[in-house]
Design a protein around this motif. Sequence first.
Motif, PDB file in Angstrom:
ATOM      1  N   UNK A   1      30.070  55.375  30.396  1.00  0.00           N
ATOM      2  CA  UNK A   1      29.999  55.566  31.904  1.00  0.00           C
ATOM      3  C   UNK A   1      30.934  54.755  32.615  1.00  0.00           C
ATOM      4  N   UNK A   2      31.277  53.570  32.157  1.00  0.00           N
ATOM      5  CA  UNK A   2      32.253  52.698  32.777  1.00  0.00           C
ATOM      6  C   UNK A   2      33.669  53.270  32.076  1.00  0.00           C
ATOM      7  N   UNK A   3      33.613  53.496  31.195  1.00  0.00           N
ATOM      8  CA  UNK A   3      34.921  53.936  30.646  1.00  0.00           C
ATOM      9  C   UNK A   3      35.273  55.409  31.038  1.00  0.00           C
ATOM     10  N   UNK A   4      34.508  56.158  31.423  1.00  0.00           N
ATOM     11  CA  UNK A   4      34.580  57.651  31.896  1.00  0.00           C
ATOM     12  C   UNK A   4      34.817  57.401  33.381  1.00  0.00           C
ATOM     13  N   UNK A   5      34.372  56.444  34.173  1.00  0.00           N
ATOM     14  CA  UNK A   5      34.283  56.323  35.528  1.00  0.00           C
ATOM     15  C   UNK A   5      33.253  56.987  36.235  1.00  0.00           C
ATOM     16  N   UNK A   6      32.960  56.471  37.383  1.00  0.00           N
ATOM     17  CA  UNK A   6      31.727  57.044  38.366  1.00  0.00           C
ATOM     18  C   UNK A   6      32.133  58.099  39.082  1.00  0.00           C
ATOM     19  N   UNK A   7      31.236  58.676  39.313  1.00  0.00           N
ATOM     20  CA  UNK A   7      31.597  59.930  40.417  1.00  0.00           C
ATOM     21  C   UNK A   7      32.089  59.513  41.622  1.00  0.00           C
TER      22      UNK A   7
ATOM     23  N   UNK B   1      30.560  63.146  31.369  1.00  0.00           N
ATOM     24  CA  UNK B   1      29.946  62.277  32.438  1.00  0.00           C
ATOM     25  C   UNK B   1      28.735  62.587  32.693  1.00  0.00           C
ATOM     26  N   UNK B   2      28.322  63.994  32.842  1.00  0.00           N
ATOM     27  CA  UNK B   2      27.198  64.588  33.389  1.00  0.00           C
ATOM     28  C   UNK B   2      26.093  64.411  32.396  1.00  0.00           C
ATOM     29  N   UNK B   3      26.524  64.622  31.123  1.00  0.00           N
ATOM     30  CA  UNK B   3      25.651  64.449  30.054  1.00  0.00           C
ATOM     31  C   UNK B   3      25.337  63.236  29.856  1.00  0.00           C
ATOM     32  N   UNK B   4      26.510  62.316  29.974  1.00  0.00           N
ATOM     33  CA  UNK B   4      25.857  60.630  29.788  1.00  0.00           C
ATOM     34  C   UNK B   4      24.754  60.231  30.914  1.00  0.00           C
ATOM     35  N   UNK B   5      25.249  60.831  32.266  1.00  0.00           N
ATOM     36  CA  UNK B   5      24.459  60.177  33.198  1.00  0.00           C
ATOM     37  C   UNK B   5      22.818  60.856  33.051  1.00  0.00           C
ATOM     38  N   UNK B   6      22.810  62.039  32.537  1.00  0.00           N
ATOM     39  CA  UNK B   6      21.538  62.656  32.451  1.00  0.00           C
ATOM     40  C   UNK B   6      20.650  61.872  31.303  1.00  0.00           C
ATOM     41  N   UNK B   7      21.567  61.631  30.269  1.00  0.00           N
ATOM     42  CA  UNK B   7      20.931  60.769  29.223  1.00  0.00           C
ATOM     43  C   UNK B   7      20.734  59.542  29.231  1.00  0.00           C
ATOM     44  N   UNK B   8      21.523  58.870  30.150  1.00  0.00           N
ATOM     45  CA  UNK B   8      21.215  57.322  30.529  1.00  0.00           C
ATOM     46  C   UNK B   8      19.709  57.615  31.520  1.00  0.00           C
ATOM     47  N   UNK B   9      19.717  58.681  32.701  1.00  0.00           N
ATOM     48  CA  UNK B   9      18.605  58.432  32.881  1.00  0.00           C
ATOM     49  C   UNK B   9      17.257  58.781  32.275  1.00  0.00           C
TER      50      UNK B   9
END
Length: 613
Positions: free
Chosen positions: A320-326, A589-597
């Motif tokens: 997520x840090x690599x992809x950048x935050x929204x 990023x959306x997939x990563x955010x959901x998976x992280x959640x």
Amino acid sequence: MATMESLIGLVNRIQRACTALGDYGGDDSAFSSLWDALPSVAVVGGQSSGKSSVLESIVGRDFLPRGSGIVTRRPLVLQLYKIEDGQEYAEFSHLPRRKFTDFSMVRKEIQDETDRVTGKTKQISPIPIHLSIYSPHVVNLTLIDLPGLTKVAVEGQPESIVQEIENMVRSYIEKPNCIILAISPANQDIATSDAIKLAREVDPTGDRTFGVLTKLDLMDKGTNALDVLEGRAYRLQHPWVGIVNRSQADIIKNVDMVVARRKEREYFATSPDYGHLASKMGSEYLAKLLSRHLESFIRARIPSITSLINKNIDELESEMDHLGRPIGGDAGAQLYTILELCRAFDRIFKEHLDGGRPGGDRIYGVFDNQLPAALRKLPFDRHLSLQSVRKIVSEADGYQPHLIAPEQGYRRLIEGALNYFRGPAEASVDAVHFVLKELVRKSIGETQELRRFPTLQAEIAGAAGESLERFREDSKKTVLRMVDMESSYLTVDFFRKLPQEVEKGGNPAVTNVDRYTEGHYRRIALNVSSYVNMVSETLRNTIPKAVVFCQVKEAKHSLLNHFYTQIGRKEAKQLAQLLDEDPALMERRQQCAKRLELYKAARDEIDSVLWVK
């Protein structure tokens, strides 16, 4: 320590979250599967093994679709929750706010939800259906009902369906965290049991396999299944459990499951063959046995699950840090983001120039190698050949030959020679320009934060390119002026010394040199060559200064100044267009955010129940 109810409920909640996110095991996902790490009980059996009846007996409700051929065409994750009192009800994860109290409607919804994914065909799908049943008459337990194993495809199915079903079943039961509930009918030879055959392949020691023998009441008179139930025919690490399901007549008559359970208890209690095993037979005993084992199975694997979760959280946060935050939607936040991205690029660009990153040394290479080499290759030998000098001097004299020294000839020879310096001067400017352009391109590629914004990358590249073009034009004007300045005013002292050098060691009064001899023209060529060499050394030192001042220094300090001015005038919509991301990256990023959640929620769930007294 956590209670049995809380541990099984914990796994149930995490499984639901996994399915909602699209994680239902398998190796196709780009992420590590949390589903695969969770303990589960998979129900395996042939199409005529009585698998559905076993599940309904455990639940105490008639709720599964029935029919000929393959009825179960999607995995059914059946999560049972024991409640103290109240009306029993069912919920589907795809219909979270709807409670089903009519279990015939549960059956219909399973069928409808299956058709929604697979269509009205006989195809199968690995996407599970999640069904939760809350009842005072169940134990806390989770079972995964898989499509029944078959040997022959029915009408409307491809021949590959047999292998597809086996592959799906195998993908569940081969995982070391899966408990296998292998269901076999007692009125068939156990050696031919599809469930036992497959279970033996993935669990040869029998540590994870529970054997269930159905249809004991349908065996031929005078025969029994004691060899199997007592572990002599096929030994497992866990005891076999016998089940007596409702008969087809009972199902047609819609005999209540409570009555069916009572009949099952009576059958074992009064059976001359199985009476001594009655306390360890029946669907109620099976449910309790599985619930206890699943609870201990989960407890033993909590540390490894926690370790997997923490590892994936670290990896996902790093990505997520690599992809950048929204980014915020208001113009101020967008402008701030753009400026920060530009600064990040500018910082890397300067590192290339200053030596923190490779590339800046190529500019020095232009000055130390390319420029001197170009100066050495200039055609002065041709320009100052005896024939050329005689021609230029004669043309400069015109109708009146020079009286003492051919000054006009000298000037023409020098101006012509100095004109050759324009080429290396311009080439130096172009070479440095090329290096700077390449460093811009590399810096954009190395600015991790910019990768998600291809439009902004192009805008920065364009703006930097325009600036570099302006710097190049200024630099060319400057270096050409320096060459022109050398031509416009010759160094007088250099020539004043020439007569003394010519007459040194001789009589200065005697200078009867024939101005038209070959030696005279050679001396002129030599004098001009000496002067040109002096200018060459001067330009070799001053051209780099001009190029660095006009191009490198400007690029280092004001590469994006014009771009900053333009950005400040843009509206919010235009800023948003600059921050238009690559759709694939946004999806990632959306997939990563959901998976992280999911993983964080799972970690919190584990922490909340692990030490509940």
